[in-house]
Enzyme design. Structure first.
Site, PDB file in Angstrom:
ATOM      1  N   HIS A 126       0.825  -1.225   0.000  1.00 50.74           N
ATOM      2  CA  HIS A 126       0.000   0.000   0.000  1.00 50.74           C
ATOM      3  C   HIS A 126       0.855   1.270   0.000  1.00 50.74           C
ATOM      4  O   HIS A 126       0.303   2.369  -0.140  1.00 50.74           O
ATOM      5  CB  HIS A 126      -0.926   0.041   1.218  1.00 50.74           C
ATOM      6  CG  HIS A 126      -1.951  -1.053   1.241  1.00 50.74           C
ATOM      7  ND1 HIS A 126      -2.813  -1.289   0.192  1.00 50.74           N
ATOM      8  CD2 HIS A 126      -2.241  -1.994   2.189  1.00 50.74           C
ATOM      9  CE1 HIS A 126      -3.597  -2.325   0.496  1.00 50.74           C
ATOM     10  NE2 HIS A 126      -3.264  -2.770   1.690  1.00 50.74           N
ATOM     11  N   ASP A 163      -2.603 -10.807  -2.193  1.00 48.54           N
ATOM     12  CA  ASP A 163      -3.162 -10.266  -0.946  1.00 48.54           C
ATOM     13  C   ASP A 163      -4.644  -9.925  -1.176  1.00 48.54           C
ATOM     14  O   ASP A 163      -5.051  -9.618  -2.297  1.00 48.54           O
ATOM     15  CB  ASP A 163      -2.384  -8.994  -0.565  1.00 48.54           C
ATOM     16  CG  ASP A 163      -2.710  -8.480   0.827  1.00 48.54           C
ATOM     17  OD1 ASP A 163      -1.926  -8.780   1.750  1.00 48.54           O
ATOM     18  OD2 ASP A 163      -3.725  -7.778   0.982  1.00 48.54           O
ATOM     19  N   HIS A 165      -6.200  -7.368  -0.293  1.00 47.68           N
ATOM     20  CA  HIS A 165      -6.352  -5.934  -0.587  1.00 47.68           C
ATOM     21  C   HIS A 165      -5.617  -5.591  -1.882  1.00 47.68           C
ATOM     22  O   HIS A 165      -4.545  -6.137  -2.152  1.00 47.68           O
ATOM     23  CB  HIS A 165      -5.769  -5.085   0.554  1.00 47.68           C
ATOM     24  CG  HIS A 165      -6.363  -5.391   1.896  1.00 47.68           C
ATOM     25  ND1 HIS A 165      -5.751  -6.241   2.794  1.00 47.68           N
ATOM     26  CD2 HIS A 165      -7.511  -4.964   2.475  1.00 47.68           C
ATOM     27  CE1 HIS A 165      -6.523  -6.316   3.897  1.00 47.68           C
ATOM     28  NE2 HIS A 165      -7.576  -5.555   3.722  1.00 47.68           N
TER      29      HIS A 165
END
Ligand SMILES: [Zn+2]
Length: 309
Positions: A126, A163, A165
Protein backbone atom coordinates in the site's frame (compact mmCIF):
# COMPACT_ATOMS: atom_id res chain seq x y z
CA UNK A 1 18.61 -25.45 -5.01
CA UNK A 2 17.44 -24.40 -1.55
CA UNK A 3 15.18 -21.41 -1.05
CA UNK A 4 16.54 -18.41 0.88
CA UNK A 5 14.52 -17.30 3.92
CA UNK A 6 15.32 -13.71 4.86
CA UNK A 7 14.24 -11.97 8.04
CA UNK A 8 15.66 -9.89 10.91
CA UNK A 9 14.95 -9.52 14.67
CA UNK A 10 14.35 -5.77 14.10
CA UNK A 11 11.13 -6.70 12.29
CA UNK A 12 9.78 -8.09 15.59
CA UNK A 13 10.33 -4.80 17.46
CA UNK A 14 8.05 -2.65 15.28
CA UNK A 15 4.71 -2.36 17.10
CA UNK A 16 1.73 -0.12 16.38
CA UNK A 17 -0.34 -0.61 19.55
CA UNK A 18 -1.64 -3.43 21.73
CA UNK A 19 -4.58 -4.43 19.53
CA UNK A 20 -3.16 -3.72 16.10
CA UNK A 21 -3.61 -6.72 13.75
CA UNK A 22 -0.23 -6.15 12.04
CA UNK A 23 1.76 -7.47 14.98
CA UNK A 24 5.12 -9.16 15.63
CA UNK A 25 3.46 -12.52 16.34
CA UNK A 26 2.76 -12.82 12.62
CA UNK A 27 6.41 -13.58 11.91
CA UNK A 28 6.61 -15.99 14.85
CA UNK A 29 3.56 -17.83 13.50
CA UNK A 30 5.36 -18.40 10.20
CA UNK A 31 8.48 -19.67 12.01
CA UNK A 32 6.34 -21.99 14.16
CA UNK A 33 4.66 -23.58 11.16
CA UNK A 34 7.99 -23.92 9.35
CA UNK A 35 9.27 -25.91 12.33
CA UNK A 36 6.07 -27.96 12.67
CA UNK A 37 6.11 -28.83 8.96
CA UNK A 38 9.77 -29.85 8.94
CA UNK A 39 10.42 -27.30 6.18
CA UNK A 40 12.56 -24.94 8.27
CA UNK A 41 15.76 -26.96 7.97
CA UNK A 42 15.54 -27.17 4.19
CA UNK A 43 15.64 -23.36 3.85
CA UNK A 44 18.83 -21.27 3.94
CA UNK A 45 18.45 -18.50 6.50
CA UNK A 46 19.80 -14.98 5.92
CA UNK A 47 19.65 -11.77 7.97
CA UNK A 48 18.15 -8.78 6.20
CA UNK A 49 20.43 -5.76 5.67
CA UNK A 50 19.21 -2.15 5.91
CA UNK A 51 18.08 -0.74 2.57
CA UNK A 52 20.14 2.24 1.42
CA UNK A 53 18.78 5.61 0.34
CA UNK A 54 19.99 4.85 -3.19
CA UNK A 55 17.89 1.66 -3.27
CA UNK A 56 14.81 3.37 -1.79
CA UNK A 57 15.16 6.37 -4.12
CA UNK A 58 14.48 4.15 -7.15
CA UNK A 59 10.86 4.07 -5.88
CA UNK A 60 10.36 6.85 -3.33
CA UNK A 61 11.47 10.52 -3.64
CA UNK A 62 14.38 11.20 -1.25
CA UNK A 63 12.25 13.88 0.42
CA UNK A 64 9.82 11.14 1.38
CA UNK A 65 12.58 8.90 2.74
CA UNK A 66 13.89 11.85 4.77
CA UNK A 67 10.41 12.63 6.10
CA UNK A 68 10.05 9.03 7.32
CA UNK A 69 13.47 9.20 8.99
CA UNK A 70 12.48 12.50 10.62
CA UNK A 71 9.13 11.11 11.80
CA UNK A 72 10.75 8.24 13.74
CA UNK A 73 10.08 8.85 17.45
CA UNK A 74 12.63 8.50 20.24
CA UNK A 75 9.88 7.06 22.46
CA UNK A 76 6.18 6.33 22.18
CA UNK A 77 4.28 6.07 18.92
CA UNK A 78 3.56 8.50 16.08
CA UNK A 79 0.83 7.92 13.52
CA UNK A 80 1.56 8.33 9.80
CA UNK A 81 -2.03 7.56 8.79
CA UNK A 82 -5.02 6.28 10.80
CA UNK A 83 -3.73 2.69 10.77
CA UNK A 84 0.03 3.09 10.23
CA UNK A 85 2.30 4.10 13.10
CA UNK A 86 5.98 4.20 14.02
CA UNK A 87 7.59 3.27 17.31
CA UNK A 88 11.33 3.78 17.97
CA UNK A 89 12.12 0.50 16.15
CA UNK A 90 9.90 0.97 13.12
CA UNK A 91 12.41 2.84 10.97
CA UNK A 92 14.95 0.02 11.17
CA UNK A 93 12.25 -2.61 10.66
CA UNK A 94 11.08 -0.80 7.51
CA UNK A 95 14.66 -0.45 6.25
CA UNK A 96 15.25 -4.19 6.93
CA UNK A 97 12.01 -5.12 5.15
CA UNK A 98 13.05 -3.28 2.00
CA UNK A 99 16.67 -4.43 2.44
CA UNK A 100 15.53 -8.06 2.65
CA UNK A 101 13.86 -7.74 -0.72
CA UNK A 102 17.01 -6.21 -2.24
CA UNK A 103 19.17 -9.01 -0.80
CA UNK A 104 16.67 -11.54 -2.16
CA UNK A 105 17.18 -10.15 -5.67
CA UNK A 106 20.97 -10.26 -5.30
CA UNK A 107 20.91 -13.88 -4.02
CA UNK A 108 18.63 -15.06 -6.80
CA UNK A 109 20.36 -13.19 -9.62
CA UNK A 110 23.77 -14.45 -8.48
CA UNK A 111 22.34 -17.98 -8.72
CA UNK A 112 22.99 -18.67 -5.03
CA UNK A 113 19.27 -19.49 -4.77
CA UNK A 114 16.46 -20.00 -7.28
CA UNK A 115 13.98 -18.36 -5.00
CA UNK A 116 13.88 -16.27 -1.84
CA UNK A 117 11.15 -15.43 0.68
CA UNK A 118 11.27 -12.30 2.85
CA UNK A 119 9.49 -12.88 6.17
CA UNK A 120 9.39 -9.21 7.11
CA UNK A 121 7.20 -6.42 8.44
CA UNK A 122 6.08 -3.72 7.94
CA UNK A 123 4.52 -4.91 4.67
CA UNK A 124 4.79 -2.73 1.57
CA UNK A 125 2.16 -2.93 -1.16
CA UNK A 126 0.00 0.00 0.00
CA UNK A 127 3.00 2.35 0.24
CA UNK A 128 2.75 4.77 -2.69
CA UNK A 129 5.60 6.78 -4.17
CA UNK A 130 5.33 9.50 -1.54
CA UNK A 131 2.73 8.29 0.94
CA UNK A 132 2.68 5.69 3.73
CA UNK A 133 -0.62 3.82 3.95
CA UNK A 134 -2.35 0.73 5.28
CA UNK A 135 0.40 -0.59 7.63
CA UNK A 136 3.05 0.06 4.88
CA UNK A 137 5.95 2.54 4.85
CA UNK A 138 8.33 1.56 2.03
CA UNK A 139 7.10 -0.52 -0.91
CA UNK A 140 9.37 -3.52 -0.43
CA UNK A 141 8.43 -5.43 -3.57
CA UNK A 142 8.74 -2.31 -5.72
CA UNK A 143 12.19 -1.52 -4.30
CA UNK A 144 13.22 -5.09 -5.14
CA UNK A 145 11.79 -4.99 -8.66
CA UNK A 146 13.50 -1.68 -9.45
CA UNK A 147 16.76 -3.10 -8.04
CA UNK A 148 16.49 -6.01 -10.47
CA UNK A 149 15.82 -3.60 -13.36
CA UNK A 150 18.29 -0.84 -12.55
CA UNK A 151 21.14 -2.49 -10.63
CA UNK A 152 21.09 -5.80 -12.50
CA UNK A 153 19.88 -4.63 -15.91
CA UNK A 154 16.84 -6.86 -16.31
CA UNK A 155 14.32 -5.63 -18.88
CA UNK A 156 11.03 -7.24 -17.82
CA UNK A 157 9.77 -8.30 -14.38
CA UNK A 158 6.34 -9.35 -13.16
CA UNK A 159 4.75 -8.62 -9.79
CA UNK A 160 2.08 -11.08 -8.64
CA UNK A 161 -0.09 -9.85 -5.76
CA UNK A 162 -2.54 -12.29 -4.12
CA UNK A 163 -3.16 -10.27 -0.95
CA UNK A 164 -6.88 -9.71 -0.28
CA UNK A 165 -6.35 -5.93 -0.59
CA UNK A 166 -5.49 -4.24 -3.87
CA UNK A 167 -1.79 -3.31 -4.02
CA UNK A 168 -2.53 0.33 -4.76
CA UNK A 169 0.97 1.48 -3.84
CA UNK A 170 2.63 -0.94 -6.22
CA UNK A 171 0.20 0.14 -8.94
CA UNK A 172 0.94 3.82 -8.20
CA UNK A 173 4.64 3.13 -8.66
CA UNK A 174 4.52 0.91 -11.75
CA UNK A 175 1.45 2.00 -13.75
CA UNK A 176 2.62 2.71 -17.29
CA UNK A 177 6.14 1.31 -16.70
CA UNK A 178 6.63 -1.00 -19.71
CA UNK A 179 9.30 -3.01 -17.89
CA UNK A 180 6.85 -4.18 -15.23
CA UNK A 181 3.59 -6.08 -15.42
CA UNK A 182 1.46 -6.54 -12.33
CA UNK A 183 -1.14 -9.27 -11.91
CA UNK A 184 -3.40 -9.16 -8.89
CA UNK A 185 -6.60 -10.40 -7.32
CA UNK A 186 -8.32 -8.58 -4.50
CA UNK A 187 -11.68 -8.31 -2.79
CA UNK A 188 -13.81 -5.56 -4.32
CA UNK A 189 -15.40 -3.30 -3.30
CA UNK A 190 -13.08 -3.17 -0.30
CA UNK A 191 -10.14 -1.22 1.14
CA UNK A 192 -8.34 0.62 -0.47
CA UNK A 193 -11.15 0.97 -3.06
CA UNK A 194 -8.79 1.13 -6.03
CA UNK A 195 -7.64 -0.99 -8.96
CA UNK A 196 -10.86 -1.06 -10.98
CA UNK A 197 -11.15 2.41 -12.49
CA UNK A 198 -9.50 2.16 -15.92
CA UNK A 199 -6.15 0.63 -14.84
CA UNK A 200 -3.06 1.09 -17.02
CA UNK A 201 -2.34 -1.50 -19.70
CA UNK A 202 0.43 -3.17 -17.66
CA UNK A 203 -1.99 -3.85 -14.76
CA UNK A 204 -3.90 -7.15 -14.81
CA UNK A 205 -6.28 -6.65 -11.90
CA UNK A 206 -9.05 -9.11 -11.11
CA UNK A 207 -11.51 -7.84 -8.48
CA UNK A 208 -13.35 -10.64 -6.64
CA UNK A 209 -16.67 -10.31 -4.82
CA UNK A 210 -16.87 -11.02 -1.09
CA UNK A 211 -17.35 -14.75 -0.56
CA UNK A 212 -15.18 -15.76 -3.55
CA UNK A 213 -12.88 -18.72 -2.98
CA UNK A 214 -10.60 -21.16 -4.78
CA UNK A 215 -12.86 -21.53 -7.82
CA UNK A 216 -12.84 -17.80 -8.53
CA UNK A 217 -9.09 -17.66 -7.89
CA UNK A 218 -8.53 -20.41 -10.47
CA UNK A 219 -10.66 -18.61 -13.06
CA UNK A 220 -8.76 -15.35 -12.51
CA UNK A 221 -5.35 -16.99 -12.76
CA UNK A 222 -6.17 -19.15 -15.78
CA UNK A 223 -8.12 -16.57 -17.73
CA UNK A 224 -6.22 -13.37 -16.94
CA UNK A 225 -2.86 -13.85 -15.20
CA UNK A 226 -1.39 -16.78 -17.11
CA UNK A 227 -2.08 -15.51 -20.66
CA UNK A 228 -0.64 -12.10 -19.70
CA UNK A 229 2.44 -13.66 -18.12
CA UNK A 230 3.00 -15.95 -21.13
CA UNK A 231 2.93 -12.96 -23.44
CA UNK A 232 5.10 -10.74 -21.23
CA UNK A 233 7.79 -13.41 -20.60
CA UNK A 234 9.17 -11.89 -17.37
CA UNK A 235 12.86 -12.36 -16.64
CA UNK A 236 12.09 -12.51 -12.93
CA UNK A 237 8.90 -12.97 -10.95
CA UNK A 238 8.00 -11.22 -7.68
CA UNK A 239 5.24 -12.17 -5.28
CA UNK A 240 3.47 -9.71 -3.00
CA UNK A 241 2.51 -12.62 -0.78
CA UNK A 242 -0.36 -11.63 1.48
CA UNK A 243 -2.34 -14.42 3.10
CA UNK A 244 -5.36 -12.42 4.28
CA UNK A 245 -7.70 -13.84 1.63
CA UNK A 246 -7.77 -17.03 3.75
CA UNK A 247 -11.24 -18.08 4.92
CA UNK A 248 -10.04 -18.03 8.55
CA UNK A 249 -8.82 -14.42 8.26
CA UNK A 250 -11.53 -12.04 9.41
CA UNK A 251 -9.76 -8.96 8.01
CA UNK A 252 -11.73 -9.57 4.79
CA UNK A 253 -14.30 -11.88 3.23
CA UNK A 254 -12.61 -14.09 0.65
CA UNK A 255 -12.60 -17.85 1.25
CA UNK A 256 -9.21 -19.23 0.19
CA UNK A 257 -7.87 -22.36 1.93
CA UNK A 258 -4.28 -23.49 2.54
CA UNK A 259 -4.17 -25.55 -0.68
CA UNK A 260 -5.12 -22.52 -2.79
CA UNK A 261 -1.80 -20.91 -1.86
CA UNK A 262 0.09 -24.01 -3.02
CA UNK A 263 -1.91 -24.02 -6.26
CA UNK A 264 -1.42 -20.36 -7.16
CA UNK A 265 2.29 -20.56 -6.30
CA UNK A 266 2.69 -23.61 -8.55
CA UNK A 267 0.96 -21.90 -11.48
CA UNK A 268 3.24 -18.87 -11.27
CA UNK A 269 6.34 -21.00 -10.62
CA UNK A 270 5.65 -22.88 -13.87
CA UNK A 271 5.75 -19.52 -15.71
CA UNK A 272 8.98 -18.58 -13.91
CA UNK A 273 10.52 -21.95 -14.79
CA UNK A 274 9.60 -21.47 -18.44
CA UNK A 275 10.56 -17.81 -18.92
CA UNK A 276 12.60 -16.59 -15.95
CA UNK A 277 15.10 -19.34 -15.22
CA UNK A 278 12.95 -20.15 -12.17
CA UNK A 279 13.90 -16.84 -10.52
CA UNK A 280 11.35 -15.85 -7.87
CA UNK A 281 11.45 -13.32 -5.03
CA UNK A 282 8.52 -13.30 -2.62
CA UNK A 283 7.83 -10.74 0.10
CA UNK A 284 5.29 -11.02 2.88
CA UNK A 285 2.36 -8.61 2.79
CA UNK A 286 -0.80 -9.23 4.89
CA UNK A 287 -2.19 -12.23 6.77
CA UNK A 288 -3.63 -11.69 10.23
CA UNK A 289 -5.13 -15.02 11.38
CA UNK A 290 -1.94 -16.40 12.88
CA UNK A 291 -2.44 -20.13 12.32
CA UNK A 292 -3.80 -19.70 8.78
CA UNK A 293 -0.96 -17.27 7.98
CA UNK A 294 1.70 -19.72 9.14
CA UNK A 295 0.16 -22.71 7.35
CA UNK A 296 -0.43 -20.79 4.13
CA UNK A 297 3.11 -19.40 4.08
CA UNK A 298 4.38 -22.97 4.48
CA UNK A 299 2.28 -24.05 1.46
CA UNK A 300 3.76 -21.18 -0.57
CA UNK A 301 7.32 -21.98 0.54
CA UNK A 302 6.92 -25.70 0.02
CA UNK A 303 6.10 -25.15 -3.65
CA UNK A 304 8.91 -22.62 -4.08
CA UNK A 305 11.33 -25.15 -2.56
CA UNK A 306 9.98 -28.06 -4.59
CA UNK A 307 9.33 -30.05 -1.41
CA UNK A 308 6.23 -32.25 -1.56
CA UNK A 309 3.83 -32.39 1.37
ZN1 LIG B 1 -3.93 -7.23 2.86
Amino acid sequence: MAVAFITHPDCLKHEMGAHHPERPERLSAIEDQLIASGLRDSLVHHQAPLATDEQLARVHPLDYVRAIRDAAPQRGTVHLDPDTAMNPYTLNAALRAAGAAVLAVDLVLSRKHDAAFCSVRPPGHHACRARPMGFCIFNNVAVAARHALEAHGLERVAVIDFDVHHGNGTEDIFEGDPRVMMASIFQHPFYPYSGTDNPAGNMFNVPLAAGSGGRELREAVQEVWLPALEEFRPEMVFFSAGFDAHAEDDMAMLRFVDADYAWVTAQVKAIADRHSGGRIVSTLEGGYALSALGRSAVQHLRVLAGVSA
